[in-house]
Scaffold this active site. Structure first.
Site, PDB file in Angstrom:
ATOM      1  N   SER A 164       0.972  -1.122  -0.019  1.00  0.00           N
ATOM      2  CA  SER A 164       0.106  -0.140   0.043  1.00  0.00           C
ATOM      3  C   SER A 164       0.908   1.156  -0.072  1.00  0.00           C
ATOM      4  O   SER A 164       2.128   1.148   0.281  1.00  0.00           O
ATOM      5  CB  SER A 164      -0.912   0.029   1.355  1.00  0.00           C
ATOM      6  OG  SER A 164      -1.343   1.214   1.444  1.00  0.00           O
ATOM      7  N   TYR A 177      -2.755  -0.885  10.473  1.00  0.00           N
ATOM      8  CA  TYR A 177      -2.629  -1.179   8.945  1.00  0.00           C
ATOM      9  C   TYR A 177      -1.204  -0.696   8.494  1.00  0.00           C
ATOM     10  O   TYR A 177      -0.460  -1.392   7.806  1.00  0.00           O
ATOM     11  CB  TYR A 177      -3.852  -0.534   8.490  1.00  0.00           C
ATOM     12  CG  TYR A 177      -4.015  -0.694   6.835  1.00  0.00           C
ATOM     13  CD1 TYR A 177      -4.339  -1.880   6.362  1.00  0.00           C
ATOM     14  CD2 TYR A 177      -3.356   0.279   5.710  1.00  0.00           C
ATOM     15  CE1 TYR A 177      -4.749  -2.118   4.892  1.00  0.00           C
ATOM     16  CE2 TYR A 177      -3.511   0.099   4.502  1.00  0.00           C
ATOM     17  CZ  TYR A 177      -4.077  -1.266   3.986  1.00  0.00           C
ATOM     18  OH  TYR A 177      -4.130  -1.298   2.675  1.00  0.00           O
TER      19      TYR A 177
END
Ligand code: NAD
Length: 279
Positions: A164, A177
């Site tokens: 990401s 995350y």
């Protein structure tokens, strides 16, 4: 027919992965689904991993089979060692080997730090980071056992870590995350260094904002989408096929010399767009 990866202006993929065997985790939704279909369209046989939602996994399998290649669904939780070991062992039995592992499965459990439970922290680390470790380990064992088969591919195997932009962009309210994806960056680079001498290519793809269920709140209303576009110099929210196509080319021999790299597929989100008009 609609393929789930069709899009305006998208060229049809040539069969650059013909004869290769791929496994995509979390392949019954979003980016994983589009990636599994694109790999099938490019000629690979594909294992469609899912943890829940057998029907959607079956739909992905049928779509892949429509390209004349093989596919089957496999239920497994990527954070569970025994399940990942069994998943790859079955693939070797059914398809003969594995050439491509796309460690895509991931989730969010968002909370401000002071509200975040240990369970929320642990779940995200277990799936997003430990899951990638287990999938990479099991794939690498088979890559090393088999070695290079020149008629199939120039490398002995490819691992793609779905990362990401948050492997480098801090993200308040999402520390579990962001920490998991920061971990994925170093997991990927270290594995790439360790496995390159065996002709195994490990790389990452780092999506920006892609329209999938994981981030529905960020694009579901016009106001939310307008806010999001402020972070994207290219001024469009990404689609799963944007990531699927990058993965497909990355694992093909067109990219044989690409080792230990992250390909950001983010419409420029990592270009510090806040500095575009001064700073
Ligand atoms: P998604 O929610 O549509 O898909 C995630 C998939 O992972 C689902 O199929 C889900 O069932 C599966 N999954 C979750 N836990 C699992 C487990 N324990 N075992 C096996 N499968 C499991 O979301 P997505 O956007 O398609 O996300 C795919 C990947 O892309 C994730 O790693 C995510 O972090 C990453 N990513 C997404 C975006 C985005 O904007 N959508 C941006 C950056 C990174």
């Amino acid at each position: 027919m609609t393929t789930g990866v069709d899009g305006p202006g998208r060229p049809v993929l040539p069969p650059i992965l013909r004869g290769q065997k791929a496994l995509v985790t979390g392949a019954n939704s979003g980016i994983g689904k589009a990636t599994a279909i694109a790999l099938g369209q490019a000629g690979a046989d594909v294992v469609v991993n899912y943890v829940s939602g057998r029907e959607t996994a079956d739909e992905v399998v049928r779509e892949i089979e429509s390209f004349g290649v093989r596919a089957y669904p496999h239920e497994a939780d990527v954070s569970q060692e025994d399940q990942v070991v069994a998943m790859v062992a079955r693939m070797v039995e059914e398809f003969g080997t594995i050439d491509i592992m796309v460690a895509n499965a991931g989730l969010q459990r968002d909370a401000a730090l002071t509200e975040m439970s240990l369970a929320q922290w642990q779940k995200v680390l277990d799936v997003n980071l430990t899951g990638q470790f287990l999938c990479a380990r099991e794939a690498a064992k088979e890559f090393k056992r088999r070695g290079v088969v020149p008629e199939v591919s120039r490398s002995a195997g490819k691992i793609v870590c779905m990362s990401s932009v948050h492997q480098i962009i801090p993200w308040a309210g999402h520390v579990n995350y962001a920490a998991s994806k920061g971990g994925v960056l170093m997991l990927m680079q270290t594995l790439a260094q360790e496995l390159a001498p065996d002709r195994i290519r490990v790389n990452a793809v780092a999506p920006g904002a892609i329209r999938t269920p994981i981030n529905r709140d960020a694009w579901a209303t016009p106001e939310a989408e307008a806010d999001l576009l402020g972070l994207i110099p290219y001024r469009r929210v990404g689609d799963p096929v944007d990531i699927a196509d990058a993965v497909t080319v990355l694992v093909s021999d067109l990219m044989d010399y690409v080792v230990g790299t992250t390909i950001y597929v983010d419409g420029g989100m990592t270009l510090f767009p806040g500095f575009a008009t001064g700073g």
